[in-house]
Design a protein around this motif. Structure first.
Motif, PDB file in Angstrom:
ATOM      1  N   UNK A 348       0.846  -1.196   0.000  1.00 44.72           N
ATOM      2  CA  UNK A 348       0.000   0.000   0.000  1.00 44.72           C
ATOM      3  C   UNK A 348       0.878   1.240   0.000  1.00 44.72           C
ATOM      4  N   UNK A 349       0.553   2.198  -0.866  1.00 43.22           N
ATOM      5  CA  UNK A 349       1.357   3.406  -1.025  1.00 43.22           C
ATOM      6  C   UNK A 349       0.702   4.601  -0.325  1.00 43.22           C
ATOM      7  N   UNK A 350       1.489   5.289   0.478  1.00 43.00           N
ATOM      8  CA  UNK A 350       1.054   6.547   1.091  1.00 43.00           C
ATOM      9  C   UNK A 350       1.912   7.673   0.525  1.00 43.00           C
ATOM     10  N   UNK A 351       1.288   8.603  -0.189  1.00 43.08           N
ATOM     11  CA  UNK A 351       2.032   9.706  -0.793  1.00 43.08           C
ATOM     12  C   UNK A 351       2.495  10.678   0.289  1.00 43.08           C
ATOM     13  N   UNK A 352       3.809  10.889   0.354  1.00 42.77           N
ATOM     14  CA  UNK A 352       4.373  11.861   1.289  1.00 42.77           C
ATOM     15  C   UNK A 352       4.648  13.200   0.629  1.00 42.77           C
ATOM     16  N   UNK A 353       5.090  13.165  -0.641  1.00 44.42           N
ATOM     17  CA  UNK A 353       5.502  14.410  -1.277  1.00 44.42           C
ATOM     18  C   UNK A 353       5.495  14.269  -2.788  1.00 44.42           C
ATOM     19  N   UNK A 354       4.869  15.227  -3.447  1.00 45.72           N
ATOM     20  CA  UNK A 354       5.057  15.437  -4.879  1.00 45.72           C
ATOM     21  C   UNK A 354       6.082  16.566  -4.989  1.00 45.72           C
ATOM     22  N   UNK A 355       7.221  16.298  -5.621  1.00 42.02           N
ATOM     23  CA  UNK A 355       8.311  17.277  -5.635  1.00 42.02           C
ATOM     24  C   UNK A 355       7.931  18.557  -6.374  1.00 42.02           C
ATOM     25  N   UNK A 356       6.862  18.520  -7.155  1.00 43.00           N
ATOM     26  CA  UNK A 356       6.377  19.737  -7.797  1.00 43.00           C
ATOM     27  C   UNK A 356       5.878  20.748  -6.767  1.00 43.00           C
ATOM     28  N   UNK A 357       5.583  20.282  -5.549  1.00 45.44           N
ATOM     29  CA  UNK A 357       5.083  21.170  -4.497  1.00 45.44           C
ATOM     30  C   UNK A 357       6.192  21.964  -3.804  1.00 45.44           C
ATOM     31  N   UNK A 358       7.450  21.658  -4.105  1.00 48.71           N
ATOM     32  CA  UNK A 358       8.552  22.297  -3.380  1.00 48.71           C
ATOM     33  C   UNK A 358       8.889  23.685  -3.895  1.00 48.71           C
ATOM     34  N   UNK A 359       8.367  24.071  -5.046  1.00 51.42           N
ATOM     35  CA  UNK A 359       8.666  25.388  -5.585  1.00 51.42           C
ATOM     36  C   UNK A 359      10.011  25.489  -6.264  1.00 51.42           C
ATOM     37  N   UNK A 360      10.570  24.358  -6.676  1.00 50.64           N
ATOM     38  CA  UNK A 360      11.856  24.367  -7.363  1.00 50.64           C
ATOM     39  C   UNK A 360      11.698  24.860  -8.795  1.00 50.64           C
ATOM     40  N   UNK A 361      12.756  25.456  -9.326  1.00 43.20           N
ATOM     41  CA  UNK A 361      12.743  25.876 -10.725  1.00 43.20           C
ATOM     42  C   UNK A 361      12.513  24.688 -11.647  1.00 43.20           C
ATOM     43  N   UNK A 362      13.223  23.601 -11.382  1.00 47.70           N
ATOM     44  CA  UNK A 362      13.027  22.331 -12.072  1.00 47.70           C
ATOM     45  C   UNK A 362      13.309  21.204 -11.094  1.00 47.70           C
ATOM     46  N   UNK A 363      12.751  20.054 -11.383  1.00 50.27           N
ATOM     47  CA  UNK A 363      13.121  18.815 -10.695  1.00 50.27           C
ATOM     48  C   UNK A 363      13.946  18.015 -11.680  1.00 50.27           C
ATOM     49  N   UNK A 364      15.148  17.602 -11.263  1.00 51.64           N
ATOM     50  CA  UNK A 364      15.991  16.854 -12.180  1.00 51.64           C
ATOM     51  C   UNK A 364      15.797  15.345 -11.934  1.00 51.64           C
TER      52      UNK A 364
END
Length: 424
Positions: A348-364
């Motif tokens: 079972x998966x529990x979402x902790x973080x979508x990295x798009x929520x961090x406010x970064x210029x880009x996610x590499x």
């Protein structure tokens, strides 16, 4: 996994498009690299002090970021392909393995110093490197010079073993030359010590026409050591052919396998299934250059793992999500020959973080993950690193995330905010 390797993997599309065209397309959809920085310890991007989080919002918040351009070097060799990160408390250093397949230099890991406090990620600097060695005691050769009986490694994960005297590292294999994935153990001097056994299903066959076995560049991508130091967990990046398809737009991928080893015997004892997300976006221009899979795992308590899913879609770039799973609530799949249409209970998966929520210029291309020392005020710090694929359209990205408490009230009371700093 390298993204140019993903293109190679994409059902012959690499043969239809020249690398220069692919890089041009990649460059067009990515921001330009950072201006040149100091070669060993570029300056940080510091978002600010630690704060609490509102109920329902991510418990992990950005503490700091550093971005290294492609011209960052160590010993005259570009630093890149960083596919794992692990903390060694014995010497307060971090180990980062490179996956460049001995192309720019022999297979190796780097040692680094990382400093952070509540003000942000202050320093990431390379302090040394160590070559991995073959069982014959030599550095690994490139594909141009390798003997017929020697695989060119594709190191994707590296962890220190309990006791801190050895490391275990995984290679995705050298499929083109007939070598499958492997799990190796080495001393801190890089000398080969032993090869760990893999479950038979993860070894092969390597031929796509069989409809069975691991997919090229979708094999051993993540390693975690349990908190009680009794188990090692080894994760595939994608599903075996007989277990199901890779993720598509609107369709989750077939289950990939995460194998539990007994550290005392170094034998696989259990296995669980994990279902990766569907592709995050459409790619109408070149739909085959798109992938989502597990790029790293990390222990998080006695019966839990953090699972990092990293996706890439040409034209949209990279994205990443962090999940938490309970390893005890999933079925044991070690004896199941094919998971497609089989009866089993996936993790079972529990979402902790979508990295798009961090406010970064880009996610590499995030591929490495480790816990660092806590802040002086007690919060845990999660560190991540990206594999730049030695691509000028990408950067080596270091992220420090802080685990924060829930705010005391909806008005945003941050009485629990950390005030002290800590140098790890």
């Amino acid at each position: 996994m390298k993204i140019n390797i993903q293109i190679h993997y994409s059902f012959g599309l690499f043969n239809a498009l020249s690398l220069s065209v692919v890089l041009l397309l990649l460059t067009g959809c990515k921001t330009s690299p950072e201006p040149a920085q100091a070669p060993i310890s570029p300056s940080p991007n510091t978002p600010g002090a630690v704060a609490c989080h509102a109920p329902g919002s991510p418990a992990l918040q950005l503490l700091g970021e550093q971005r290294w351009p492609l011209d960052t070097h160590w010993a005259g060799v570009p630093i890149g392909g960083l596919s794992s990160i692990d903390y060694n408390p014995a010497d307060d250093s971090y180990y980062l393995v490179s996956d460049d397949r001995s192309a720019k230099d022999s297979a190796r890991w780097y040692q680094a110093r990382i400093r952070y406090n509540t003000s942000g990620l202050q320093q990431v600097s390379i302090t040394g490197q160590q070559y991995l060695q073959t069982p014959a005691g030599r550095p690994y050769p490139s594909s141009r010079t390798a003997a017929a009986d020697t695989a060119v490694p594709d190191p994707e994960a590296l962890r220190l073993l309990p006791g801190g005297r050895s490391v275990v590292w995984s290679s995705e294999g050298d499929f083109a030359r007939g070598f499958g994935p492997s799990l190796q153990q080495a001393g801190l001097d890089g000398r080969w010590q032993k090869t760990w056994p893999l479950p038979a299903l993860l070894q092969g066959p390597l031929q796509p026409e069989t409809g069975r076995g691991p997919r090229n560049n979708m094999t051993l991508e993540g390693i975690a050591i349990s908190d009680d130091q009794r188990s090692l967990w080894l994760s595939m990046e994608g599903a075996l052919r007989q277990d199901g398809p890779l993720p598509r737009r609107g369709q989750t991928g077939g289950p990939l396998r995460i194998t539990q080893y007994d550290l005392a015997s170094q034998q696989p004892v259990r296995q669980i299934a994990y279902i990766p997300d569907a592709l995050p976006k459409d790619n109408l221009l070149l739909p085959l250059i798109a992938i989502n899979g597990v790029s790293e795992i990390l222990a998080d308590g006695p019966d839990h793992l953090l699972v990092l899913e990293r996706a890439y879609v040409l034209g949209a770039g990279f994205s990443a999500r962090l999940y938490r799973i309970n390893t005890q609530e999933a079925s044991d799949t070690l004896a199941i020959d094919a998971l497609q249409d089989a009866a089993y209970t996936p993790a079972h998966k529990e979402l902790l973080l979508d990295f798009a929520q961090l406010g970064l210029r880009t996610v590499d291309n995030l591929e490495g993950m480790t816990w660092g020392p806590r802040l002086a005020s007690g919060e845990r710090v999660l560190l991540l690193v990206s594999d730049n694929n030695f691509n000028p359209a990408q950067v080596t990205q270091f992220l420090a995330l802080v685990e924060t408490p829930v705010c005391a009230s909806a008005s945003g009371n941050t009485s629990g905010q950390a005030e002290q700093s800590h140098r790890n």
